[in-house]
Design an enzyme around this catalytic site. Sequence first.
Site, PDB file in Angstrom:
ATOM      1  N   GLU A 107      27.988 131.843  23.400  1.00  0.00           N
ATOM      2  CA  GLU A 107      27.671 132.284  25.359  1.00  0.00           C
ATOM      3  C   GLU A 107      28.388 134.361  25.183  1.00  0.00           C
ATOM      4  O   GLU A 107      29.080 134.891  25.787  1.00  0.00           O
ATOM      5  CB  GLU A 107      28.241 132.135  26.492  1.00  0.00           C
ATOM      6  CG  GLU A 107      27.320 130.976  26.609  1.00  0.00           C
ATOM      7  CD  GLU A 107      27.579 130.137  27.810  1.00  0.00           C
ATOM      8  OE1 GLU A 107      28.891 130.208  28.237  1.00  0.00           O
ATOM      9  OE2 GLU A 107      27.447 128.637  28.002  1.00  0.00           O
ATOM     10  N   GLU A 121      25.269 123.042  25.120  1.00  0.00           N
ATOM     11  CA  GLU A 121      25.880 122.081  26.655  1.00  0.00           C
ATOM     12  C   GLU A 121      24.880 121.947  27.550  1.00  0.00           C
ATOM     13  O   GLU A 121      23.590 123.086  27.274  1.00  0.00           O
ATOM     14  CB  GLU A 121      26.513 123.734  26.795  1.00  0.00           C
ATOM     15  CG  GLU A 121      28.267 123.866  26.225  1.00  0.00           C
ATOM     16  CD  GLU A 121      29.156 124.908  27.277  1.00  0.00           C
ATOM     17  OE1 GLU A 121      28.518 124.767  28.289  1.00  0.00           O
ATOM     18  OE2 GLU A 121      29.798 125.633  25.809  1.00  0.00           O
TER      19      GLU A 121
HETATM   20  C1  BG6 Z   1      29.589 127.777  29.038  1.00  0.00           C
HETATM   21  C2  BG6 Z   1      30.670 127.790  29.214  1.00  0.00           C
HETATM   22  O1  BG6 Z   1      29.123 128.955  30.033  1.00  0.00           O
HETATM   23  O2  BG6 Z   1      29.788 126.751  30.711  1.00  0.00           O
HETATM   24  C3  BG6 Z   1      31.897 126.632  29.133  1.00  0.00           C
HETATM   25  O3  BG6 Z   1      30.385 128.017  27.476  1.00  0.00           O
HETATM   26  C4  BG6 Z   1      32.139 126.106  30.316  1.00  0.00           C
HETATM   27  O4  BG6 Z   1      33.183 127.177  28.250  1.00  0.00           O
HETATM   28  C5  BG6 Z   1      30.496 126.486  31.055  1.00  0.00           C
HETATM   29  O5  BG6 Z   1      33.256 125.423  30.825  1.00  0.00           O
HETATM   30  C6  BG6 Z   1      30.902 125.725  32.636  1.00  0.00           C
HETATM   31  O6  BG6 Z   1      31.297 126.317  33.017  1.00  0.00           O
HETATM   32  P1  BG6 Z   1      32.324 126.733  34.079  1.00  0.00           P
HETATM   33  O7  BG6 Z   1      32.462 128.198  34.659  1.00  0.00           O
HETATM   34  O8  BG6 Z   1      31.495 125.890  35.492  1.00  0.00           O
HETATM   35  O9  BG6 Z   1      33.348 126.086  34.098  1.00  0.00           O
END
Ligand code: BG6
Length: 468
Positions: free
Chosen positions: A163, A373
């Site tokens: 990202e 993800e």
């Molecule tokens: C992504 C990242 O942006 O979102 C992760 O790669 C992150 O590291 C995930 O934890 C969720 O984001 P957040 O802000 O809900 O923890």
Amino acid sequence: MKFAKDFLLGAASASYQVEGAWNEDGKGISNWDVFSKIPGKTFEGTNGDVAVDHYHRYKEDIKLMAEIGLESYRFSIAWPRIIPDGDGEINPKGIEFYNNLIDECLKYGIVPFVTLYHWDLPQNLEECGGWTSKRTVDAFVKYANVCFEAFGDRVKHWITFNETIVFCGLGYLAGAHPPGIKNDPKKYFQATHNVFTAHARAVEDYKSLRQFGEIGITHVFSPAFSIDDNPENEQATYHANQYNTAWYYDPVLKGQYPEYVVKQLIEKDWTPDWTEAELNVIKSAAPKNDFVGLNYYQPQRVMKNDVFEVKEKSREDSTGAPGNASFDGVYKTVKMDDKVYTKWGWEISPSGFLEGLRMLKADYGDIKIYITENGLGDEDPIIDDEIVDVPRIKYIEEHLRALKYAVAEGINVKGYYAWSAMDLLSWLNGYKKQYGFIYVDHKNNLNRKIKLSGHWYKKVIEERGENI
Ligand code: BG6
């Protein structure tokens, strides 16, 4: 329909969010070790000093992942564990830790899918200009080669960066991630260009090693849709997609920057310092990418900006919920009455996922895709000692269903990694925002327990998604 046998069903994590052991066994200090301790930067001052202690408990964690039946575990390597000051000596204890982690995965037949950079930069490099400095590019290429040589006999799936838009955008525009700089588009574009150069050079080096694995990059996948068919909003949406998608995907997959953005950067004097050699390596490496990783949580609903007052952004404004104007003031993201949102204000939209995948195929063709993800951040209910995270099951099920449609339409998706394997530290939201299949009890010695979603995912994997 079932997911094919070679479609990997896994889950993910990132070093800073799980490992802890921030100053053990020769690890160097990272930019997050420093940044998270600046008052007001994180939710209630949380940091990753201990995180969920994966560094010491990885055996227990991998065993639980094997119980869930994960086919693959996506994790990141902490650069400061491998090369503590960024570009100097190698730390043998760091190499040893990841050797052990990889071997533990392989013991259970879990495929390690490794991210080289998930935001924890050696602090020494941050102090020398971080991603705006070309020294960091050289340092990353060196670090990547150390990892390929140390782990490449067993690791066959590599992600260079996680990202770029987030760590550069929050680092140089919003000031919410290290180095905490606000409103500096010149630095922001320089940092992104340096990352693309580092990525391209790492791809070239990896291919020349002939380790016969695959390498790619992971991007945020947050397609922008206009809130209506008003041409001004549609133009604003085009702008958002050019700046947030094309700027990131084009250099990696097409080997060049999108003309629309470049033209505006020249007009605004935001063009990075880019050399002929850098632009050439970006071009030559593009066809050598084996895949693109997509992190999908939500789409963006976009309209032209009508906010004329520039307000100072708070930490909450940088946590991903809609309602902000773009840094250049052209558009804004909005929360809509007819959409569904999580407790943290992120839209839940499996249809936006499918529609976005179609857009991506139209723009970039048949590139292999891994969903690296996808998941639901929630506060999970506990009833009679069981973690009954039903909303997470629903969320993942709906997104897997959208993926089945995508695959049936011929979109080349080859794997899905839920975020996250276990509960972990959310960079800006602390430990309160849970994502895992494995619960971590912060009140009770960080004890682990598989949640309802973990048991459900096991069945999904066994049935290869047939009943979704
Ligand atoms: C992504 C990242 O942006 O979102 C992760 O790669 C992150 O590291 C995930 O934890 C969720 O984001 P957040 O802000 O809900 O923890």
